[in-house]
Design an enzyme around this catalytic site. Structure first.
Site, PDB file in Angstrom:
ATOM      1  N   PHE A  36     -72.992 -47.868 -15.214  1.00 56.10           N
ATOM      2  CA  PHE A  36     -71.722 -47.531 -15.853  1.00 56.10           C
ATOM      3  C   PHE A  36     -71.890 -47.060 -17.293  1.00 56.10           C
ATOM      4  O   PHE A  36     -70.896 -46.786 -17.972  1.00 56.10           O
ATOM      5  CB  PHE A  36     -70.751 -48.716 -15.792  1.00 56.10           C
ATOM      6  CG  PHE A  36     -71.261 -49.982 -16.438  1.00 56.10           C
ATOM      7  CD1 PHE A  36     -71.221 -50.163 -17.811  1.00 56.10           C
ATOM      8  CD2 PHE A  36     -71.771 -51.029 -15.652  1.00 56.10           C
ATOM      9  CE1 PHE A  36     -71.677 -51.329 -18.405  1.00 56.10           C
ATOM     10  CE2 PHE A  36     -72.232 -52.197 -16.239  1.00 56.10           C
ATOM     11  CZ  PHE A  36     -72.182 -52.342 -17.622  1.00 56.10           C
ATOM     12  N   GLU A  71     -73.669 -57.014 -34.318  1.00 54.27           N
ATOM     13  CA  GLU A  71     -72.589 -56.031 -34.141  1.00 54.27           C
ATOM     14  C   GLU A  71     -71.773 -55.846 -35.424  1.00 54.27           C
ATOM     15  O   GLU A  71     -71.352 -54.728 -35.736  1.00 54.27           O
ATOM     16  CB  GLU A  71     -71.689 -56.468 -32.980  1.00 54.27           C
ATOM     17  CG  GLU A  71     -72.416 -56.390 -31.637  1.00 54.27           C
ATOM     18  CD  GLU A  71     -71.560 -56.847 -30.470  1.00 54.27           C
ATOM     19  OE1 GLU A  71     -70.397 -57.263 -30.680  1.00 54.27           O
ATOM     20  OE2 GLU A  71     -72.054 -56.782 -29.331  1.00 54.27           O
ATOM     21  N   ARG A 126     -56.388 -58.442 -22.015  1.00 57.82           N
ATOM     22  CA  ARG A 126     -56.695 -57.502 -20.927  1.00 57.82           C
ATOM     23  C   ARG A 126     -55.664 -57.568 -19.803  1.00 57.82           C
ATOM     24  O   ARG A 126     -55.311 -56.537 -19.213  1.00 57.82           O
ATOM     25  CB  ARG A 126     -58.124 -57.749 -20.422  1.00 57.82           C
ATOM     26  CG  ARG A 126     -59.171 -57.142 -21.375  1.00 57.82           C
ATOM     27  CD  ARG A 126     -60.561 -57.596 -21.073  1.00 57.82           C
ATOM     28  NE  ARG A 126     -61.573 -56.794 -21.770  1.00 57.82           N
ATOM     29  CZ  ARG A 126     -62.841 -57.164 -21.914  1.00 57.82           C
ATOM     30  NH1 ARG A 126     -63.266 -58.310 -21.407  1.00 57.82           N
ATOM     31  NH2 ARG A 126     -63.706 -56.391 -22.555  1.00 57.82           N
ATOM     32  N   ARG A 165     -63.164 -64.230 -26.996  1.00 58.40           N
ATOM     33  CA  ARG A 165     -63.411 -63.925 -25.570  1.00 58.40           C
ATOM     34  C   ARG A 165     -62.293 -64.517 -24.699  1.00 58.40           C
ATOM     35  O   ARG A 165     -61.867 -63.903 -23.723  1.00 58.40           O
ATOM     36  CB  ARG A 165     -64.784 -64.474 -25.129  1.00 58.40           C
ATOM     37  CG  ARG A 165     -65.990 -63.850 -25.821  1.00 58.40           C
ATOM     38  CD  ARG A 165     -66.284 -62.436 -25.418  1.00 58.40           C
ATOM     39  NE  ARG A 165     -66.533 -62.278 -23.999  1.00 58.40           N
ATOM     40  CZ  ARG A 165     -67.071 -61.169 -23.459  1.00 58.40           C
ATOM     41  NH1 ARG A 165     -67.400 -60.143 -24.222  1.00 58.40           N
ATOM     42  NH2 ARG A 165     -67.255 -61.082 -22.170  1.00 58.40           N
ATOM     43  N   HIS A 167     -63.109 -54.934 -26.963  1.00 62.20           N
ATOM     44  CA  HIS A 167     -64.480 -55.457 -26.915  1.00 62.20           C
ATOM     45  C   HIS A 167     -64.526 -56.699 -27.768  1.00 62.20           C
ATOM     46  O   HIS A 167     -63.851 -56.784 -28.795  1.00 62.20           O
ATOM     47  CB  HIS A 167     -65.485 -54.441 -27.480  1.00 62.20           C
ATOM     48  CG  HIS A 167     -66.808 -55.079 -27.831  1.00 62.20           C
ATOM     49  ND1 HIS A 167     -67.783 -55.286 -26.900  1.00 62.20           N
ATOM     50  CD2 HIS A 167     -67.265 -55.609 -28.998  1.00 62.20           C
ATOM     51  CE1 HIS A 167     -68.811 -55.905 -27.491  1.00 62.20           C
ATOM     52  NE2 HIS A 167     -68.519 -56.113 -28.764  1.00 62.20           N
ATOM     53  N   TYR A 206     -73.746 -49.903 -27.600  1.00 64.82           N
ATOM     54  CA  TYR A 206     -73.866 -50.462 -26.249  1.00 64.82           C
ATOM     55  C   TYR A 206     -75.282 -50.291 -25.674  1.00 64.82           C
ATOM     56  O   TYR A 206     -75.451 -50.270 -24.448  1.00 64.82           O
ATOM     57  CB  TYR A 206     -72.840 -49.819 -25.309  1.00 64.82           C
ATOM     58  CG  TYR A 206     -71.457 -50.440 -25.380  1.00 64.82           C
ATOM     59  CD1 TYR A 206     -71.251 -51.785 -25.055  1.00 64.82           C
ATOM     60  CD2 TYR A 206     -70.339 -49.695 -25.738  1.00 64.82           C
ATOM     61  CE1 TYR A 206     -69.990 -52.355 -25.096  1.00 64.82           C
ATOM     62  CE2 TYR A 206     -69.067 -50.260 -25.781  1.00 64.82           C
ATOM     63  CZ  TYR A 206     -68.899 -51.588 -25.454  1.00 64.82           C
ATOM     64  OH  TYR A 206     -67.643 -52.155 -25.483  1.00 64.82           O
ATOM     65  N   ASN A 244     -60.407 -51.097 -20.729  1.00 61.52           N
ATOM     66  CA  ASN A 244     -60.052 -52.522 -20.728  1.00 61.52           C
ATOM     67  C   ASN A 244     -59.691 -53.061 -22.116  1.00 61.52           C
ATOM     68  O   ASN A 244     -59.877 -54.243 -22.400  1.00 61.52           O
ATOM     69  CB  ASN A 244     -61.111 -53.366 -20.011  1.00 61.52           C
ATOM     70  CG  ASN A 244     -62.454 -53.350 -20.704  1.00 61.52           C
ATOM     71  OD1 ASN A 244     -62.637 -52.678 -21.711  1.00 61.52           O
ATOM     72  ND2 ASN A 244     -63.399 -54.098 -20.163  1.00 61.52           N
ATOM     73  N   THR A 280     -63.482 -59.200 -18.023  1.00 61.16           N
ATOM     74  CA  THR A 280     -63.828 -57.778 -18.181  1.00 61.16           C
ATOM     75  C   THR A 280     -62.940 -56.885 -17.319  1.00 61.16           C
ATOM     76  O   THR A 280     -62.439 -55.863 -17.787  1.00 61.16           O
ATOM     77  CB  THR A 280     -65.309 -57.557 -17.808  1.00 61.16           C
ATOM     78  OG1 THR A 280     -66.108 -58.465 -18.567  1.00 61.16           O
ATOM     79  CG2 THR A 280     -65.747 -56.133 -18.092  1.00 61.16           C
TER      80      THR A 280
HETATM   81  P1  RTP Z   1     -67.244 -55.651 -23.855  1.00 65.86           P
HETATM   82  O1  RTP Z   1     -68.731 -55.686 -24.118  1.00 65.86           O
HETATM   83  O2  RTP Z   1     -66.667 -54.241 -23.948  1.00 65.86           O
HETATM   84  O3  RTP Z   1     -66.519 -56.647 -24.715  1.00 65.86           O
HETATM   85  O4  RTP Z   1     -66.953 -56.120 -22.361  1.00 65.86           O
HETATM   86  P2  RTP Z   1     -67.566 -57.365 -21.612  1.00 65.86           P
HETATM   87  O5  RTP Z   1     -68.500 -58.119 -22.497  1.00 65.86           O
HETATM   88  O6  RTP Z   1     -66.424 -58.105 -21.017  1.00 65.86           O
HETATM   89  O7  RTP Z   1     -68.375 -56.652 -20.433  1.00 65.86           O
HETATM   90  P3  RTP Z   1     -69.880 -56.083 -20.440  1.00 65.86           P
HETATM   91  O8  RTP Z   1     -70.573 -56.651 -19.265  1.00 65.86           O
HETATM   92  O9  RTP Z   1     -70.503 -56.273 -21.787  1.00 65.86           O
HETATM   93  O10 RTP Z   1     -69.652 -54.536 -20.171  1.00 65.86           O
HETATM   94  C1  RTP Z   1     -69.299 -53.644 -21.211  1.00 65.86           C
HETATM   95  C2  RTP Z   1     -68.208 -52.723 -20.727  1.00 65.86           C
HETATM   96  O11 RTP Z   1     -68.722 -51.892 -19.699  1.00 65.86           O
HETATM   97  C3  RTP Z   1     -67.718 -51.664 -18.719  1.00 65.86           C
HETATM   98  N1  RTP Z   1     -68.183 -52.123 -17.423  1.00 65.86           N
HETATM   99  N2  RTP Z   1     -68.032 -51.441 -16.344  1.00 65.86           N
HETATM  100  N3  RTP Z   1     -68.050 -50.575 -13.653  1.00 65.86           N
HETATM  101  C4  RTP Z   1     -68.582 -51.746 -13.963  1.00 65.86           C
HETATM  102  O12 RTP Z   1     -69.093 -52.473 -13.146  1.00 65.86           O
HETATM  103  C5  RTP Z   1     -68.561 -52.161 -15.358  1.00 65.86           C
HETATM  104  N4  RTP Z   1     -69.056 -53.274 -15.807  1.00 65.86           N
HETATM  105  C6  RTP Z   1     -68.809 -53.245 -17.142  1.00 65.86           C
HETATM  106  C7  RTP Z   1     -66.486 -52.423 -19.130  1.00 65.86           C
HETATM  107  O13 RTP Z   1     -65.588 -51.523 -19.758  1.00 65.86           O
HETATM  108  C8  RTP Z   1     -67.009 -53.440 -20.115  1.00 65.86           C
HETATM  109  O14 RTP Z   1     -66.028 -53.790 -21.068  1.00 65.86           O
HETATM  110 MG    MG Z   2     -70.054 -57.201 -23.564  1.00 70.60          MG
END
Ligand code: RTP
Ligand code: MG
Length: 141
Positions: A59, A128, A104, A87, A117, A51, A114, A93
């Site tokens: 976060f 990845e 989700r 997706r 990923h 990450y 959540n 998210t």
């Molecule tokens: P992922 O990478 O896990 O598939 O999730 P995503 O693309 O939907 O979201 P991303 O923006 O890449 O963020 C990665 C993970 O960080 C956590 N998160 N927390 N508190 C917050 O505002 C926040 N924003 C993101 C989430 O667990 C997200 O899956």
């Molecule tokens: Mg992401």
């Protein structure tokens, strides 16, 4: 349509809920084939590296700590438009915003826990997949 591969992780919360098979079933029913897979308890260093794009975000620490809170199930998926399809199956998210019937919406508890990923672009998918699987462990089907 383009045959693609994407990287999926079933996060510690969903592994703990015993819904790995349920989530795999959704991949299979939607034309995504598992072409590599392993269960792993990530080290802090592995989760931080995975990450790394988020390392400046507020976060980041919570995200890394959550990802190392238990084993995860990591898989490469192959299928037509695999990146976007995964997706779509995952949903938004924040599970509060996730459409009904998505992974989700059905299994995630919060924006942190959540459930899954998924790679967000074809370019990141290749990075990845290579992060977790040597090319010899990805099986073309
Ligand atoms: P992922 O990478 O896990 O598939 O999730 P995503 O693309 O939907 O979201 P991303 O923006 O890449 O963020 C990665 C993970 O960080 C956590 N998160 N927390 N508190 C917050 O505002 C926040 N924003 C993101 C989430 O667990 C997200 O899956
Ligand atoms: Mg992401």
């Amino acid at each position: 349509m383009a045959l693609e591969r994407t990287l999926s992780i079933i996060k510690p919360d969903a592994v703990a809920k015993n819904v790995v098979g349920e989530i795999y079933s959704r991949f299979e029913k939607n034309g995504l084939k598992v072409v590599a897979a392993k269960m792993k308890h990530l080290s802090k260093q592995e989760a931080e590296g995975f990450y790394a794009v988020h390392r400046e975000r507020p976060f980041f620490g919570a995200l890394v700590n959550f990802m190392i809170s238990g084993p995860v199930m990591i898989q490469a998926l192959e299928g037509d438009n695999a990146v976007l399809k995964n997706r779509d199956l995952m949903g938004a998210t924040n599970p509060k915003d996730a459409a009904a019937g998505t992974i989700r919406a059905d299994f995630a508890d919060s924006i942190d826990a959540n459930a899954v990923h998924g790679s967000d672009s074809l370019e990141n998918a290749a990075i990845e997949i290579a992060y977790f699987f040597p090319t010899t462990d990805v099986y073309a089907r």
